[in-house]
Write a protein that holds these residues in place. Structure first.
Motif, PDB file in Angstrom:
ATOM      1  N   PRO A   4      -3.017  26.966   4.362  1.00 43.23           N
ATOM      2  CA  PRO A   4      -2.693  27.732   3.215  1.00 43.23           C
ATOM      3  C   PRO A   4      -1.741  27.085   2.248  1.00 43.23           C
ATOM      4  O   PRO A   4      -1.625  27.390   1.044  1.00 43.23           O
ATOM      5  N   PRO A   7       1.421  21.028   0.545  1.00 45.14           N
ATOM      6  CA  PRO A   7       2.634  20.403  -0.317  1.00 45.14           C
ATOM      7  C   PRO A   7       2.730  19.269  -1.045  1.00 45.14           C
ATOM      8  O   PRO A   7       3.523  18.979  -1.795  1.00 45.14           O
TER       9      PRO A   7
ATOM     10  N   PRO B 197       4.810  27.057  -7.778  1.00 45.00           N
ATOM     11  CA  PRO B 197       3.268  27.286  -8.357  1.00 45.00           C
ATOM     12  C   PRO B 197       2.525  27.920  -7.260  1.00 45.00           C
ATOM     13  O   PRO B 197       2.382  27.543  -6.097  1.00 45.00           O
ATOM     14  N   GLY B 513       4.602  30.941   6.477  1.00 43.69           N
ATOM     15  CA  GLY B 513       5.568  31.172   5.326  1.00 43.69           C
ATOM     16  C   GLY B 513       6.340  29.687   4.950  1.00 43.69           C
ATOM     17  O   GLY B 513       6.471  28.915   5.674  1.00 43.69           O
ATOM     18  N   LEU B 514       6.835  29.520   3.665  1.00 46.13           N
ATOM     19  CA  LEU B 514       7.230  28.450   3.231  1.00 46.13           C
ATOM     20  C   LEU B 514       8.281  27.762   3.956  1.00 46.13           C
ATOM     21  O   LEU B 514       8.694  26.690   4.226  1.00 46.13           O
ATOM     22  N   PRO B 531       6.391  22.807  -2.966  1.00 50.78           N
ATOM     23  CA  PRO B 531       4.924  23.034  -2.474  1.00 50.78           C
ATOM     24  C   PRO B 531       4.124  23.921  -3.418  1.00 50.78           C
ATOM     25  O   PRO B 531       4.584  24.671  -4.309  1.00 50.78           O
ATOM     26  N   VAL B 532       2.763  24.121  -3.328  1.00 48.29           N
ATOM     27  CA  VAL B 532       1.931  24.645  -3.990  1.00 48.29           C
ATOM     28  C   VAL B 532       1.364  25.707  -2.987  1.00 48.29           C
ATOM     29  O   VAL B 532       0.785  25.468  -2.088  1.00 48.29           O
ATOM     30  N   THR B 534      -1.398  28.633  -2.039  1.00 47.73           N
ATOM     31  CA  THR B 534      -2.609  29.026  -2.342  1.00 47.73           C
ATOM     32  C   THR B 534      -3.459  30.094  -1.517  1.00 47.73           C
ATOM     33  O   THR B 534      -4.463  30.479  -1.782  1.00 47.73           O
ATOM     34  N   SER B 535      -2.439  30.857  -0.845  1.00 50.91           N
ATOM     35  CA  SER B 535      -2.879  32.090  -0.042  1.00 50.91           C
ATOM     36  C   SER B 535      -1.814  32.857   0.371  1.00 50.91           C
ATOM     37  O   SER B 535      -0.682  32.808  -0.222  1.00 50.91           O
ATOM     38  N   LYS B 542      -5.424  32.965  11.824  1.00 50.43           N
ATOM     39  CA  LYS B 542      -6.408  32.272  11.135  1.00 50.43           C
ATOM     40  C   LYS B 542      -6.315  30.759  10.937  1.00 50.43           C
ATOM     41  O   LYS B 542      -7.346  29.989  10.407  1.00 50.43           O
TER      42      LYS B 542
END
Lengths: 208, 554
Positions: A4, A7, B197, B513-514, B531-532, B534-535, B542
């Motif tokens: 997901p 980075p 972002p 989690g970031l 980081p970017v 996307t979900s 998953k």
């Protein structure tokens, strides 16, 4: 399935080489933070307004015997006019700075502070001439509460203006934006707007 | 990996203002949100121990029906300071500390929006705490009017001193309020303006949602308490007759101002705890959080409804009938969004592969005991029942099931869960489980007996009582000493594991989690590169990432 988080991939808008995107970022953070702070601060005033309204509506004896309460005298009107019009002056001061007219900015900025100081002196004079004190019934308690707390904000505004004025003499002070000036200006408008409520509740609304 | 030219500019700019202190100075003058977060956690834990000792003295006093260990003014001072410190110096600031550490990491920011403001907000806490504690040394003793400080009791000032305990209480509360407003401005700005972002609002972890809603409550409700404190100050020191019923003042007005903040304050305390449950339960069930959007929006729902219920604390204050009815209804309405959350946690656990490590034990126990607290809460929300148990131990039991058995359990869950992130080492599981069982048994032994005691009519805040209540009181006192003992394995574990714990990988729980994508402990500016996202969060079950213990339940 994809992980997901990527980075290593950056999708931000390209910052300008001179760093103006960063300044814009800082500015939007500071102004946002300062605005929600002022909204929060206004709740203290709201709690005082509610106190005044609730007490004024329910008290059996709003004015103790022999006390007439605050009156709309000529000095009070002049004071109000001076404070409210200082909002216009500070607006033009900010405009002058945006156009890089530094001298004009300093003059208008200082005029704003002087008008604020005039208001404070006038208020203290009024306090000294009143025939009631903070412990004289509900009228005294609420009057000194509201004018005093508002006066503290006017004082804080003048101090902040002095700091901004002093900083305007630092060379290159505005290379990183001038949101300090914008924030102080916003604060000043806030203080003036609060006065409209204070004036209406204390002076215009005369208890029978 | 594309070496992005933008990064050069960004990092060159950042390096201007990274002047990291080294050595001991790092722990005093750093503006790094992670250091400040740890400062909050350690400081508030010390206040937790002190306020806990106060409660043990009170429970010692209550072993016998007579007033024998402490005299009555001191007993009054102890319950006043216990309540004040536990709320304003433990539960609220501890969760601010957690949020301080976690929120920038979770949203992919390098620091809080205003690092210097953050540091100042922290330093007010120990100062205000010492100010409150120093009132024990005053000739007048501490404030004695309970943590809510209702006039006219709070304004009696029996000692006649100008510098009395009540004045110190008012100053302490005002200072802590300023600190909280600084925190509120900082958190809301950080979350609104500094998300990485791709980190849309509906990709934020629930913990961030709960911090945002709690901090909005702080910003827009707490000033009412500050206002009330200023009014108390005017009356106490200058004699302004605002609350004095003999001089036309209205003591009920104070109650409105006080509870306008102090009821939402309960949600300021409990929302981040819900956030912790929402992080820990999916991670240890290896399943995505059930109903993410509902849970996120329920946080805001709780925050909004909680500002409309405060009069339920005042059913016995001569409140008119229509108001009682109205606030009874709004109070019961809170059960709807909180119910949404509880069902979401239950559904997350359902069919999950549970890993019962210490954080999960604390979280599960917290949720279960919160259901109990919620049930007694709805009971108390009903005016008829509330009037029956008003000012009894039933109320005390109810809110301790919230503040201790739910929120403090969540705080411990959070500390264990993020311990490897903060230190890069693993805590000792055995000591952790010992801590859990002692706490779980101690907390129920202490706070459950308060419910039957209250139903039988035992009034709170008294040091002597009718002998018929003694047996349940002895049980509660034994429980509280057990609870005091329970902190010892925690302290041993935290100190020992920080120094010598087993070193672990950056993401030992295989959590999403970031905050888990960066190293443990994270570097000064959190991420090598921003980081970017996307979900949505909680992609458990998953990911292809190796996660021993995770089940692929596709």
């Amino acid at each position: 399935m994809e992980s997901p988080i990527h980075p290593n991939h950056l999708q931000q808008p390209l910052p300008q080489p001179d760093g103006s995107a960063h300044i814009e970022d800082e500015r939007s953070k500071v102004m946002f933070g300062f605005t929600i702070f002022l909204l929060s601060e206004s709740i203290i005033f709201v709690s005082f307004f509610v106190t005044l309204i609730a007490l004024k509506l329910t008290a059996h004896q709003w004015l103790p015997p022999g006390v007439s309460g605050p009156e709309i005298t000529t000095p009070v009107i002049i004071n109000t006019v001076v404070l409210l019009s200082s909002s216009i002056v500070i607006y033009f001061a900010e405009r002058a700075l945006e156009r890089n007219h530094l001298g004009k900015f300093r003059l208008l900025w200082l005029t704003t502070s002087a008008m604020g100081a005039y208001f404070l002196v006038g208020e203290i004079k009024e306090w000294l001439g009143l025939n009631f004190g903070v412990s004289t019934g509900l009228v005294g308690a609420t009057f000194y509460l509201l004018t005093g707390f508002h006066g503290l904000h006017v004082t804080a505004g003048i101090i902040l203006q002095m700091i901004m004025l002093a900083r305007s003499f630092i060379p290159g002070n505005y290379n990183h934006g001038r949101y300090g000036v914008s924030a102080v200006s916003l604060f000043w408008h806030f203080v003036d707007a609060i006065w409209i409520f204070v004036f209406s509740l204390l002076y215009l609304w005369q208890a029978t | 990996m594309t070496n992005n030219p933008i990064e050069g500019i960004a990092s060159a700019h950042e390096s201007e203002h990274i002047e990291q202190e080294t050595g001991w100075q790092r722990y005093f003058f750093s503006t790094d949100h992670k250091v400040i977060g740890i400062q909050y956690l350690v400081t508030t834990f010390i206040f937790f121990l002190i306020a806990g000792l106060f409660s043990m003295v009170m429970r010692g006093e209550l072993v016998t029906p007579e007033s024998d260990i402490v005299d009555r003014p001191l007993y009054n001072g102890l319950f006043t300071m216990h309540g004040t410190m536990m709320i304003f110096l433990w539960i609220i600031p501890t969760q601010v500390g957690l949020a301080n550490y976690l929120v920038p990491l979770m949203i992919g920011a390098r620091d809080m929006a205003f690092p210097l403001l953050n540091e100042i907000a922290y330093w007010i806490i120990p100062f205000a705490g010492l100010l409150l504690l120093s009132s024990f040394l005053l000739p007048s003793g501490t404030a004695q009017a309970g943590w809510w400080s209702y006039p006219p009791v709070s304004l009696q000032n029996p000692s006649g001193h100008v510098f009395n305990g009540e004045l110190f209480w008012i100053l302490g509360i005002a200072l802590l309020g300023i600190s909280s407003i600084m925190g509120g401005v900082n958190f809301v700005t950080t979350i609104v303006k500094m998300r990485a972002p791709g980190m849309t609002y509906f990709r934020m972890p629930i913990f961030v949602w709960t911090v945002l809603s709690a901090q909005l409550l702080q910003l827009f409700c707490l000033p009412a308490l500050t206002g009330a404190a200023i009014l108390l100050f005017l009356e106490l020191t200058l004699g302004a007759p605002l609350f004095n019923p003999f001089k036309e003042g209205s003591p009920i007005l104070y109650q409105h101002l006080f509870w306008f903040y102090s009821h939402p304050a309960v949600y300021v305390m409990v929302l981040p705890a819900f956030g912790v449950f929402s992080e820990v339960i999916p991670a240890f069930s290896r399943k995505p959080l059930f109903g993410y959007r509902s849970v996120a929006l329920a946080s805001f729902g709780i925050a909004i409804v909680s500002t409309l219920v405060w009069v339920h604390h005042m059913f016995a204050s001569g409140t008119p009938g229509w108001m009682r009815m109205l606030f009874m209804l709004t109070t019961m309405l809170v059960a709807v969004p909180t119910g949404v959350k509880v069902f979401a946690w239950a559904a997350t656990i359902w069919n999950g592969k549970l890993h019962l490590q210490t954080p999960m034990l604390f979280a599960l126990a917290g949720v279960v005991m919160f259901v109990f607290a919620g049930i007694t809460g709805v009971m108390l929300g009903s005016t008829a029942f509330d009037l029956h148990v008003n000012n009894t131990y039933f109320v005390v039991g109810h809110f301790h099931y919230v503040v201790y058995n739910t929120i403090t359990m969540a705080i411990f869950a959070a500390i264990y869960y993020w311990f490897p992130k903060i230190t890069g080492r693993m805590y000792a599981e055995g000591w952790g489980k010992l801590h859990f069982w002692l706490t779980f048994i101690g907390a129920n032994l202490t706070f459950f007996p308060m419910h039957p005691l209250g139903l039988q009519g035992m009034v709170r805040r008294i040091s002597s009582y009718d002998p018929q209540y003694q047996s349940w009181n002895i049980v509660a006192s034994i429980g509280s000493f057990l609870l005091g003992m329970a902190t010892l394995p925690f302290i041993i574990n935290m100190v020992g594991s920080t120094l010598q714990g087993r070193k672990v990988s950056d993401n030992p729980w295989h959590a999403t989690g970031l905050e888990w994508t960066t190293s443990s402990p994270p570097p000064v500016e959190n991420f090598e590169e921003i980081p970017v996202v996307t979900s949505a969060p909680y992609g458990y079950g998953k990911s292809k990432a190796p996660s021993p213990g995770a089940t692929d339940r596709e």
